[in-house]
Design a protein around this motif. Structure first.
Motif, PDB file in Angstrom:
ATOM      1  N   UNK A   1      68.096 135.553  38.915  1.00  0.00           N
ATOM      2  CA  UNK A   1      69.092 136.593  38.669  1.00  0.00           C
ATOM      3  C   UNK A   1      68.397 137.916  38.396  1.00  0.00           C
ATOM      4  N   UNK A   2      68.978 138.975  38.938  1.00  0.00           N
ATOM      5  CA  UNK A   2      68.600 140.339  38.566  1.00  0.00           C
ATOM      6  C   UNK A   2      69.803 141.006  37.919  1.00  0.00           C
ATOM      7  N   UNK A   3      69.577 141.658  36.809  1.00  0.00           N
ATOM      8  CA  UNK A   3      70.607 142.478  36.183  1.00  0.00           C
ATOM      9  C   UNK A   3      70.271 143.934  36.466  1.00  0.00           C
ATOM     10  N   UNK A   4      71.179 144.606  37.162  1.00  0.00           N
ATOM     11  CA  UNK A   4      70.946 145.971  37.631  1.00  0.00           C
ATOM     12  C   UNK A   4      71.891 146.938  36.938  1.00  0.00           C
ATOM     13  N   UNK A   5      71.365 148.090  36.529  1.00  0.00           N
ATOM     14  CA  UNK A   5      72.241 149.054  35.866  1.00  0.00           C
ATOM     15  C   UNK A   5      73.020 149.870  36.890  1.00  0.00           C
ATOM     16  N   UNK A   6      73.874 150.754  36.388  1.00  0.00           N
ATOM     17  CA  UNK A   6      74.787 151.484  37.263  1.00  0.00           C
ATOM     18  C   UNK A   6      74.104 152.559  38.091  1.00  0.00           C
ATOM     19  N   UNK A   7      72.808 152.785  37.867  1.00  0.00           N
ATOM     20  CA  UNK A   7      72.096 153.726  38.731  1.00  0.00           C
ATOM     21  C   UNK A   7      71.882 153.134  40.118  1.00  0.00           C
ATOM     22  N   UNK A   8      71.935 151.822  40.241  1.00  0.00           N
ATOM     23  CA  UNK A   8      71.740 151.163  41.536  1.00  0.00           C
ATOM     24  C   UNK A   8      73.050 150.981  42.287  1.00  0.00           C
ATOM     25  N   UNK A   9      74.102 150.624  41.575  1.00  0.00           N
ATOM     26  CA  UNK A   9      75.448 150.532  42.130  1.00  0.00           C
ATOM     27  C   UNK A   9      76.395 151.112  41.092  1.00  0.00           C
ATOM     28  N   UNK A  10      77.153 152.136  41.464  1.00  0.00           N
ATOM     29  CA  UNK A  10      78.005 152.758  40.463  1.00  0.00           C
ATOM     30  C   UNK A  10      79.332 152.007  40.342  1.00  0.00           C
ATOM     31  N   UNK A  11      80.183 152.470  39.452  1.00  0.00           N
ATOM     32  CA  UNK A  11      81.413 151.750  39.112  1.00  0.00           C
ATOM     33  C   UNK A  11      82.424 151.717  40.256  1.00  0.00           C
TER      34      UNK A  11
END
Length: 274
Positions: free
Chosen positions: A87-97
């Motif tokens: 698993x990778x947990x990615x913040x919203x800089x990679x995919x926004x809301x």
């Protein structure tokens, strides 16, 4: 069967990656919970079933699952042998809301190319010193995910048509990498310095030269290491002077490109010079 709960987790030095999490569970089931980050999941053995937004989903072996932040989900093994996942947990800089809604509708993506790329990214993230490779792979993964969530007309897999190589941009990046063989540069900094989007930068360089930026940089470092080894420097000294994270990092890339370990290369060169 004895219940298995094996996990490893770390936070790499790659912007946008909150956590890397690998696990092997047999009988454990996750209760409903939420994350404040995107969950990018691949299953290497077994399968997982989960509920997301009151709908049941599953993760067969060739699937990439993208679970959006702030949306409750659970998870449990499908078979008695459990599952092994990365698993990778990615913040919203990679995919926004703005992508949360489409991800809720279609969280499981059957895409062999994406599956392979996510696996390659995990391999890069497991080796300190390979951050440029990880950033490059993550950038292209993000681009492909966005293509799935907002596909262009006429495309079915989310893959963008191959762009024409941008030769001037590729040359500017090559010059930058040549200037920073030892110091290195991360992808966001490189994109800022040459005034290009990171994904376009990676594609332009690869299209123009037939090699990814991280591969080019490692090739240059290995060439420099070869020269220093021929001068009689030890692998530990060479690793520190050529931009590698440590000696094992040098050894892994050196063996891949030269065919032998740095120490053996150094000794064979000495015999040849006797």
């Amino acid at each position: 069967m004895v219940a298995q709960r094996e996990v490893s987790a770390w936070r790499p030095r790659v912007p946008g990656v909150v956590e890397v999490f690998h696990a092997h569970f047999t009988e454990y089931a996750y209760p409903m919970h939420v994350h404040d980050a995107w969950t990018l999941l691949i299953v290497d053995a077994g399968a997982v079933r989960y509920d997301l937004d009151r709908h049941e989903h599953g993760t067969p072996h060739d699937t990439v699952s993208l679970l959006p932040p702030h949306v409750p989900h659970n998870g449990s093994p499908v078979t008695p042998s459990g599952f092994r996942k990365r698993v990778l947990y990615l913040d919203l800089s990679r995919l926004d809301e703005t992508y949360i809604g489409p991800a809720v509708d279609t969280p499981d993506l059957v895409d062999p190319v994406l599956r392979t790329r996510v696996g390659q990214l995990h391999t890069a993230l497991a080796h300190p010193g390979d951050e440029l490779e990880a950033e490059s792979r993550l950038t292209l993964i993000g681009e492909r995910l966005r293509g799935h969530l907002r596909p262009r007309a006429g495309t079915q897999t989310g893959e963008n048509p191959p762009p024409r190589p941008d030769q001037p941009l590729a040359r500017r990046l090559r010059e930058l990498l040549d200037e920073r063989v030892v110091q290195g540069v991360n992808l966001d900094e490189a994109a800022s310095l040459v005034h290009a989007h990171p994904a376009h930068l990676v594609r332009a360089f690869s299209g123009a030269f037939g090699i990814a930026p991280h591969q080019y940089l490692m090739s240059r470092r290995v060439d420099l290491a070869r020269r220093l080894l021929l001068e009689g420097r030890t692998p530990g000294e060479v690793a520190a002077e050529t931009g590698f994270y440590d000696q094992s990092h040098l050894t892994r890339h050196f063996k891949r490109l030269v065919g032998v370990a740095p120490g053996r290369y150094r000794l064979s060169a000495r015999r040849g010079g006797d």
